[in-house]
Write a protein that holds these residues in place. Structure first.
Motif, PDB file in Angstrom:
ATOM      1  N   GLU A   1       0.888  -1.126  -0.017  1.00 34.17           N
ATOM      2  CA  GLU A   1      -0.019   0.090  -0.091  1.00 34.17           C
ATOM      3  C   GLU A   1       0.890   1.124  -0.030  1.00 34.17           C
ATOM      4  O   GLU A   1       1.650   1.549   0.673  1.00 34.17           O
ATOM      5  CB  GLU A   1      -0.965   0.042   1.154  1.00 34.17           C
ATOM      6  CG  GLU A   1      -1.898   1.187   1.410  1.00 34.17           C
ATOM      7  CD  GLU A   1      -2.804   1.153   2.674  1.00 34.17           C
ATOM      8  OE1 GLU A   1      -3.416   2.251   2.693  1.00 34.17           O
ATOM      9  OE2 GLU A   1      -2.688   0.424   3.366  1.00 34.17           O
ATOM     10  N   VAL A   2       0.463   2.206  -1.143  1.00 33.71           N
ATOM     11  CA  VAL A   2       1.055   3.448  -0.846  1.00 33.71           C
ATOM     12  C   VAL A   2       0.090   4.484  -0.525  1.00 33.71           C
ATOM     13  O   VAL A   2      -0.886   4.685  -1.367  1.00 33.71           O
ATOM     14  CB  VAL A   2       1.670   3.794  -2.346  1.00 33.71           C
ATOM     15  CG1 VAL A   2       2.372   5.345  -2.297  1.00 33.71           C
ATOM     16  CG2 VAL A   2       3.078   2.676  -2.640  1.00 33.71           C
ATOM     17  N   LYS A   3       0.284   5.155   0.514  1.00 32.65           N
ATOM     18  CA  LYS A   3      -0.744   6.036   0.870  1.00 32.65           C
ATOM     19  C   LYS A   3      -0.343   7.566   1.163  1.00 32.65           C
ATOM     20  O   LYS A   3       0.834   7.604   1.713  1.00 32.65           O
ATOM     21  CB  LYS A   3      -1.441   5.793   2.435  1.00 32.65           C
ATOM     22  CG  LYS A   3      -2.636   6.400   2.882  1.00 32.65           C
ATOM     23  CD  LYS A   3      -3.135   5.823   4.079  1.00 32.65           C
ATOM     24  CE  LYS A   3      -4.387   6.553   4.591  1.00 32.65           C
ATOM     25  NZ  LYS A   3      -4.736   5.996   5.651  1.00 32.65           N
ATOM     26  N   ASP A   4      -1.102   8.653   0.793  1.00 31.74           N
ATOM     27  CA  ASP A   4      -0.482   9.957   0.854  1.00 31.74           C
ATOM     28  C   ASP A   4      -1.742  10.588   1.471  1.00 31.74           C
ATOM     29  O   ASP A   4      -2.788  10.154   1.554  1.00 31.74           O
ATOM     30  CB  ASP A   4      -0.162  10.637  -0.404  1.00 31.74           C
ATOM     31  CG  ASP A   4      -1.416  10.945  -1.317  1.00 31.74           C
ATOM     32  OD1 ASP A   4      -2.396  11.378  -0.931  1.00 31.74           O
ATOM     33  OD2 ASP A   4      -1.232  10.458  -2.644  1.00 31.74           O
TER      34      ASP A   4
ATOM     35  N   ALA B   1       1.132   2.004 -15.596  1.00 35.56           N
ATOM     36  CA  ALA B   1       1.192   1.323 -14.638  1.00 35.56           C
ATOM     37  C   ALA B   1       0.138   0.126 -14.464  1.00 35.56           C
ATOM     38  O   ALA B   1       0.463  -0.792 -14.159  1.00 35.56           O
ATOM     39  CB  ALA B   1       0.951   2.195 -13.157  1.00 35.56           C
ATOM     40  N   LYS B   2      -0.994   0.397 -14.718  1.00 29.65           N
ATOM     41  CA  LYS B   2      -2.193  -0.565 -14.812  1.00 29.65           C
ATOM     42  C   LYS B   2      -1.737  -1.532 -16.100  1.00 29.65           C
ATOM     43  O   LYS B   2      -1.982  -2.894 -15.792  1.00 29.65           O
ATOM     44  CB  LYS B   2      -3.457   0.000 -15.070  1.00 29.65           C
ATOM     45  CG  LYS B   2      -4.577  -0.649 -15.109  1.00 29.65           C
ATOM     46  CD  LYS B   2      -5.162  -1.120 -13.707  1.00 29.65           C
ATOM     47  CE  LYS B   2      -6.543  -1.864 -13.538  1.00 29.65           C
ATOM     48  NZ  LYS B   2      -7.017  -2.065 -12.366  1.00 29.65           N
TER      49      LYS B   2
ATOM     50  N   MET C   1      -4.527  -3.667  -8.991  1.00 24.40           N
ATOM     51  CA  MET C   1      -4.410  -2.256  -8.375  1.00 24.40           C
ATOM     52  C   MET C   1      -5.593  -1.608  -7.875  1.00 24.40           C
ATOM     53  O   MET C   1      -6.785  -1.637  -8.587  1.00 24.40           O
ATOM     54  CB  MET C   1      -3.821  -1.423  -9.541  1.00 24.40           C
ATOM     55  CG  MET C   1      -2.542  -1.712  -9.951  1.00 24.40           C
ATOM     56  SD  MET C   1      -1.996  -0.660 -11.129  1.00 24.40           S
ATOM     57  CE  MET C   1      -1.502   0.972 -10.097  1.00 24.40           C
ATOM     58  N   ASN C   2      -5.831  -1.421  -6.727  1.00 25.34           N
ATOM     59  CA  ASN C   2      -6.998  -0.729  -6.065  1.00 25.34           C
ATOM     60  C   ASN C   2      -6.654   0.628  -5.515  1.00 25.34           C
ATOM     61  O   ASN C   2      -5.538   0.836  -4.889  1.00 25.34           O
ATOM     62  CB  ASN C   2      -7.418  -1.584  -5.045  1.00 25.34           C
ATOM     63  CG  ASN C   2      -8.766  -1.391  -4.336  1.00 25.34           C
ATOM     64  OD1 ASN C   2      -9.786  -0.880  -5.271  1.00 25.34           O
ATOM     65  ND2 ASN C   2      -8.992  -1.271  -3.057  1.00 25.34           N
TER      66      ASN C   2
ATOM     67  N   SER D   1      -4.984   6.281  -1.251  1.00 19.86           N
ATOM     68  CA  SER D   1      -4.198   5.090  -0.984  1.00 19.86           C
ATOM     69  C   SER D   1      -4.461   3.967  -2.236  1.00 19.86           C
ATOM     70  O   SER D   1      -5.422   3.703  -2.669  1.00 19.86           O
ATOM     71  CB  SER D   1      -4.945   4.356   0.168  1.00 19.86           C
ATOM     72  OG  SER D   1      -4.256   3.039   0.528  1.00 19.86           O
ATOM     73  N   PHE D   2      -3.060   3.741  -2.734  1.00 19.29           N
ATOM     74  CA  PHE D   2      -3.126   2.685  -3.914  1.00 19.29           C
ATOM     75  C   PHE D   2      -2.640   1.537  -3.196  1.00 19.29           C
ATOM     76  O   PHE D   2      -1.766   1.548  -2.470  1.00 19.29           O
ATOM     77  CB  PHE D   2      -2.322   3.076  -4.968  1.00 19.29           C
ATOM     78  CG  PHE D   2      -2.852   3.960  -5.929  1.00 19.29           C
ATOM     79  CD1 PHE D   2      -3.513   3.611  -6.921  1.00 19.29           C
ATOM     80  CD2 PHE D   2      -2.628   5.571  -5.720  1.00 19.29           C
ATOM     81  CE1 PHE D   2      -3.954   4.471  -7.955  1.00 19.29           C
ATOM     82  CE2 PHE D   2      -3.196   6.237  -6.691  1.00 19.29           C
ATOM     83  CZ  PHE D   2      -3.967   5.943  -7.838  1.00 19.29           C
TER      84      PHE D   2
END
Length: 114
Positions: free
Chosen positions: A35-38, A75-76, A86-87, A97-98
């Motif tokens: 998870e990458v969250k900003d 990316a997808k 990918m969500n 959040s990806f």
């Protein structure tokens, strides 16, 4: 995979305006998740379904005129043959959040000899 992660990080940095970015991994249902969250401006709910479309740059006014709308599209596209799902979850003004969900480990790789 490096391209996908770099794209998510680049977007997080670009749209979070000097706030924290959290990167975490975890196991759930025999799958690995990253998870990458900003905590940036977030994505307008009407745009969520379009963020992976070729050339889409959002309907929200932004100052980044260099955006091509190709990053998340590519990316997808790169994730598909790797069987990575990918969500995205986003709330305007709170962040995005990806999550990358990796495929289950192939049992075939556990076979040592026949």
């Amino acid at each position: 995979l490096a391209f996908i992660i770099r794209q998510l990080l680049t977007n997080s940095i670009k749209y979070s305006e000097a706030s924290d970015i959290v990167i975490k991994s975890y196991e759930q249902n025999d799958r690995t998740h990253l998870e990458v969250k900003d905590f940036g401006r977030g994505i307008d709910p009407k745009d969520i379904s379009r963020i992976f479309d070729k050339g889409f740059t959002s309907t929200t006014k932004h100052h980044d005129h260099a955006s091509t709308g190709m990053g998340l599209y590519l990316a997808k596209k790169a994730a598909k043959p790797l069987l990575i799902h990918m969500n995205v979850h986003s709330t305007p003004n709170l962040g995005t959040s990806f999550t990358l969900t990796f495929p289950k480990r192939n049992e075939f790789v556990n076979i040592i000899s026949v």
